[in-house]
Design a protein around this motif. Structure first.
Motif, PDB file in Angstrom:
ATOM      1  N   CYS A   7       9.556  -9.049 -11.140  1.00 59.74           N
ATOM      2  CA  CYS A   7       8.224  -9.570  -9.877  1.00 59.74           C
ATOM      3  C   CYS A   7       8.588  -8.532  -8.654  1.00 59.74           C
ATOM      4  O   CYS A   7       9.531  -8.690  -8.069  1.00 59.74           O
ATOM      5  N   MET A   8       7.649  -7.798  -8.239  1.00 60.61           N
ATOM      6  CA  MET A   8       7.886  -7.148  -6.977  1.00 60.61           C
ATOM      7  C   MET A   8       6.192  -6.812  -6.723  1.00 60.61           C
ATOM      8  O   MET A   8       5.486  -7.150  -7.022  1.00 60.61           O
ATOM      9  N   ILE A   9       7.358  -6.986  -4.809  1.00 64.10           N
ATOM     10  CA  ILE A   9       5.520  -7.159  -4.321  1.00 64.10           C
ATOM     11  C   ILE A   9       6.109  -5.524  -3.734  1.00 64.10           C
ATOM     12  O   ILE A   9       7.315  -4.600  -3.486  1.00 64.10           O
ATOM     13  N   VAL A  10       4.314  -4.492  -3.226  1.00 64.26           N
ATOM     14  CA  VAL A  10       4.468  -3.153  -2.958  1.00 64.26           C
ATOM     15  C   VAL A  10       3.589  -3.022  -2.455  1.00 64.26           C
ATOM     16  O   VAL A  10       2.075  -3.620  -2.395  1.00 64.26           O
ATOM     17  N   LYS A  11       3.183  -1.940  -1.150  1.00 63.98           N
ATOM     18  CA  LYS A  11       2.523  -1.137  -1.062  1.00 63.98           C
ATOM     19  C   LYS A  11       2.605   0.042  -0.288  1.00 63.98           C
ATOM     20  O   LYS A  11       3.424   0.387  -0.036  1.00 63.98           O
ATOM     21  N   SER A  63       8.332 -13.241   2.757  1.00 62.88           N
ATOM     22  CA  SER A  63       8.348 -14.626   1.540  1.00 62.88           C
ATOM     23  C   SER A  63       7.088 -15.365   0.662  1.00 62.88           C
ATOM     24  O   SER A  63       7.322 -15.755  -0.143  1.00 62.88           O
ATOM     25  N   ALA A  64       6.100 -15.293   1.310  1.00 64.70           N
ATOM     26  CA  ALA A  64       5.202 -15.425   1.567  1.00 64.70           C
ATOM     27  C   ALA A  64       4.607 -14.809  -0.207  1.00 64.70           C
ATOM     28  O   ALA A  64       3.825 -14.949  -0.749  1.00 64.70           O
ATOM     29  N   ALA A  65       4.398 -14.024  -0.105  1.00 66.61           N
ATOM     30  CA  ALA A  65       3.987 -12.715  -0.904  1.00 66.61           C
ATOM     31  C   ALA A  65       5.460 -12.492  -2.277  1.00 66.61           C
ATOM     32  O   ALA A  65       4.897 -12.239  -3.466  1.00 66.61           O
ATOM     33  N   ARG A  66       6.402 -12.509  -2.343  1.00 70.66           N
ATOM     34  CA  ARG A  66       7.636 -12.624  -3.141  1.00 70.66           C
ATOM     35  C   ARG A  66       7.211 -14.241  -3.717  1.00 70.66           C
ATOM     36  O   ARG A  66       7.365 -13.619  -5.287  1.00 70.66           O
ATOM     37  N   ASN A  67       7.062 -14.511  -2.834  1.00 69.07           N
ATOM     38  CA  ASN A  67       6.409 -16.745  -3.139  1.00 69.07           C
ATOM     39  C   ASN A  67       5.727 -16.393  -5.365  1.00 69.07           C
ATOM     40  O   ASN A  67       5.481 -17.126  -4.854  1.00 69.07           O
ATOM     41  N   GLN A  78      13.181 -14.909 -13.697  1.00 69.32           N
ATOM     42  CA  GLN A  78      12.453 -14.034 -12.679  1.00 69.32           C
ATOM     43  C   GLN A  78      13.631 -13.289 -12.241  1.00 69.32           C
ATOM     44  O   GLN A  78      14.732 -13.481 -11.423  1.00 69.32           O
ATOM     45  N   PHE A  79      13.129 -11.500 -11.980  1.00 65.96           N
ATOM     46  CA  PHE A  79      14.270 -10.870 -11.776  1.00 65.96           C
ATOM     47  C   PHE A  79      13.000  -9.641 -10.828  1.00 65.96           C
ATOM     48  O   PHE A  79      12.460  -9.075 -11.056  1.00 65.96           O
ATOM     49  N   TRP A  80      13.734  -9.265 -10.087  1.00 63.24           N
ATOM     50  CA  TRP A  80      13.370  -8.973  -8.484  1.00 63.24           C
ATOM     51  C   TRP A  80      13.641  -7.435  -7.506  1.00 63.24           C
ATOM     52  O   TRP A  80      14.424  -7.454  -8.154  1.00 63.24           O
ATOM     53  N   LEU A  81      13.028  -6.126  -7.339  1.00 61.00           N
ATOM     54  CA  LEU A  81      12.856  -5.196  -7.141  1.00 61.00           C
ATOM     55  C   LEU A  81      12.085  -4.778  -6.089  1.00 61.00           C
ATOM     56  O   LEU A  81      11.182  -5.300  -6.170  1.00 61.00           O
ATOM     57  N   ASP A  82      12.766  -4.260  -5.261  1.00 63.90           N
ATOM     58  CA  ASP A  82      11.791  -2.932  -4.515  1.00 63.90           C
ATOM     59  C   ASP A  82      11.533  -2.162  -5.002  1.00 63.90           C
ATOM     60  O   ASP A  82      12.000  -1.287  -6.140  1.00 63.90           O
ATOM     61  N   ALA A  83      10.191  -1.640  -4.734  1.00 61.41           N
ATOM     62  CA  ALA A  83       9.839  -0.028  -5.262  1.00 61.41           C
ATOM     63  C   ALA A  83      11.330   1.230  -5.244  1.00 61.41           C
ATOM     64  O   ALA A  83      11.441   1.823  -6.296  1.00 61.41           O
ATOM     65  N   ILE A 142      12.067 -17.499   1.974  1.00 64.79           N
ATOM     66  CA  ILE A 142      12.512 -17.976   3.260  1.00 64.79           C
ATOM     67  C   ILE A 142      12.701 -16.715   3.835  1.00 64.79           C
ATOM     68  O   ILE A 142      13.421 -16.114   3.631  1.00 64.79           O
ATOM     69  N   GLY A 143      12.276 -17.447   5.049  1.00 64.88           N
ATOM     70  CA  GLY A 143      11.867 -15.903   6.188  1.00 64.88           C
ATOM     71  C   GLY A 143      10.950 -15.073   5.761  1.00 64.88           C
ATOM     72  O   GLY A 143      10.408 -13.776   5.212  1.00 64.88           O
ATOM     73  N   PHE A 144      10.201 -14.639   7.175  1.00 62.23           N
ATOM     74  CA  PHE A 144       9.192 -13.628   7.178  1.00 62.23           C
ATOM     75  C   PHE A 144       9.028 -12.569   7.544  1.00 62.23           C
ATOM     76  O   PHE A 144       8.335 -11.797   6.691  1.00 62.23           O
ATOM     77  N   VAL A 145      10.942 -11.825   7.517  1.00 58.70           N
ATOM     78  CA  VAL A 145      11.053 -10.804   7.568  1.00 58.70           C
ATOM     79  C   VAL A 145      12.791 -11.055   6.727  1.00 58.70           C
ATOM     80  O   VAL A 145      13.159 -11.833   7.668  1.00 58.70           O
ATOM     81  N   HIS A 146      13.576  -9.852   6.038  1.00 55.53           N
ATOM     82  CA  HIS A 146      14.596  -9.906   5.971  1.00 55.53           C
ATOM     83  C   HIS A 146      14.342 -10.621   5.201  1.00 55.53           C
ATOM     84  O   HIS A 146      15.663 -11.905   4.973  1.00 55.53           O
ATOM     85  N   GLU A 147      14.015 -11.606   4.585  1.00 48.35           N
ATOM     86  CA  GLU A 147      13.195 -12.534   3.445  1.00 48.35           C
ATOM     87  C   GLU A 147      14.766 -12.621   2.418  1.00 48.35           C
ATOM     88  O   GLU A 147      15.390 -11.498   2.158  1.00 48.35           O
ATOM     89  N   PHE A 148      15.484 -13.870   1.738  1.00 46.68           N
ATOM     90  CA  PHE A 148      16.240 -14.380   1.100  1.00 46.68           C
ATOM     91  C   PHE A 148      15.799 -14.898  -0.010  1.00 46.68           C
ATOM     92  O   PHE A 148      14.847 -15.971   0.452  1.00 46.68           O
ATOM     93  N   LEU A 149      16.378 -15.226  -0.693  1.00 52.88           N
ATOM     94  CA  LEU A 149      16.533 -15.963  -1.988  1.00 52.88           C
ATOM     95  C   LEU A 149      17.185 -17.470  -2.270  1.00 52.88           C
ATOM     96  O   LEU A 149      18.400 -16.707  -2.511  1.00 52.88           O
ATOM     97  N   HIS A 150      17.021 -18.469  -1.331  1.00 53.39           N
ATOM     98  CA  HIS A 150      17.525 -19.662  -1.607  1.00 53.39           C
ATOM     99  C   HIS A 150      18.167 -20.320  -2.519  1.00 53.39           C
ATOM    100  O   HIS A 150      16.559 -20.738  -3.778  1.00 53.39           O
TER     101      HIS A 150
END
Length: 357
Positions: A7-11, A63-67, A78-83, A142-150
């Motif tokens: 699962c990734m978010i990108v731009k 967080s909204a985008a990652r969720n 679920q496995f997450w990465l950044d680009a 959780i968190g609008f920036v520098h989010e973390f996975l609870h």
């Protein structure tokens, strides 16, 4: 054998995304790409790896985008990465081994996150992050920036690693998000206060960063590793301002939080080197050589403080007080850990010239 959704978010990540997906596409069972507004060929790159692509209207909330990306997943984990992250070959093999042998027993699997490496490719800065989580636990970001996975429940701390390969220049995007939220009256968590201070510091707003770090530390709340890191960064801010006494006091505040860290000993030792007080500096660097890394496996660590750096500085100090044999001894230890470092190479030449005299 378990199944995994990436699962990734990108731009606008056309170049980095290709490198990332090339390193992991054959390890996972589906690829979820949430695109927050790309205007380049990011989506075409994602499609070339058979990714499922979902547009997402950006709302200054990571967080909204990652969720949303997590909500699209259908596999067991679920496995997450950044680009700008990749798996190196040894970690690809380790991931495959884990996947083949794993059952859906752990709620979360951590992986090392390697932020930088030395000239030999060995990790310098790294920390562990919750990277793989059970989908049926419905863990949230959780968190609008520098989010973390609870996450809660059972955790397996793996030896697998994700390596960060940052290619883009640093921007002030995150700082502006914090400033906007502050203007809107958003109530910051203690974690927000810490990362807001970091953004001010990284963007050169040193006086504001000092105020924010002081505010955060005054809360007396938050993860102890963040609080210790805030003391070190506050000390850096005071050093930038030429306030040496305040720098020392900021460093000493780490001792109220935990036993002395190797980073504290090395940083304190450097202050004595600056004052040409080499005997005092030797004391602190020798202490650094005796200290183990933090017990918290999730903590950010810099291997330099536990390996070559204190010995490099001990080499300098002993040379300055005329004890050449001890200087050579510590040079050899530093050389063993980091033979290609410019200072180590310089010292090797320096001692060779001394022997010729």
């Amino acid at each position: 054998m378990v199944t995994v959704s990436l699962c990734m978010i990108v731009k606008n990540e056309e170049e980095a995304l290709h490198t990332c997906l090339k390193s992991v596409h054959d390890l996972v069972d589906e690829i979820i790409i949430v695109d927050t507004g790309s205007t380049d060929s990011t989506q075409e790159v994602a499609a070339s790896f058979n990714a499922r692509i979902y547009p997402f209207e950006w709302c200054d909330d990571f967080s909204a985008a990652r969720n949303y990306a997590f909500d699209q997943a259908t596999q067991e984990y679920q496995f997450w990465l950044d680009a700008d992250d990749i798996l190196e070959e040894q970690d690809r093999l380790a991931f495959l081994d884990w996947k083949k042998q794993a059952t859906v027993s752990y709620d979360s699997i951590t992986m090392d996150y390697v932020l930088s490496v030395d000239e030999q490719g060995q990790p310098l800065y790294k920390l562990k992050r919750n990277r793989i989580v059970r989908r049926d636990r419905r863990f949230r970001w959780i968190g609008f920036v520098h989010e973390f996975l609870h996450v809660t429940g059972s955790t397996f701390h793996s030896n697998m690693a994700v390596t960060h390969k940052k290619t883009r220049a640093y921007t002030d995007r995150n700082l502006h998000i914090y400033l906007q939220h502050r203007e809107q009256g958003t109530v910051f968590s203690e974690r927000d206060h810490y990362y807001f201070a970091n953004e001010l510091y990284d963007n050169g707003r040193i006086l504001e960063a000092i105020q924010q770090y002081e505010h955060y530390l005054g809360l007396d709340q938050g993860w102890i590793e963040d609080r210790i890191a805030a003391c070190f960064k506050l000390a850096d801010c005071y050093a930038h301002q030429g306030q040496k006494q305040e720098q020392r006091m900021a460093l000493l505040r780490t001792l109220n939080l935990d036993v002395p860290r190797a980073q504290f000993c090395c940083t304190f030792g450097n202050l004595f080197i600056e004052d040409e007080q080499y005997t005092q500096a030797i004391y602190w660097f020798r202490q650094a050589t005796l200290i183990e890394p933090p017990q918290d496996v999730m903590a950010l660590t810099n291997s330099s403080y536990f390996t070559w750096f204190p010995h490099l500085q001990l080499c300098l100090c002993y040379d300055r007080i005329g004890d050449i044999e001890k200087a050579k001894s510590h040079h050899r230890i530093a050389q063993l850990h980091h033979p290609t470092h410019p200072s180590v190479l310089y010292n090797e030449q320096y001692f060779a010239q001394l022997e010729q005299k």
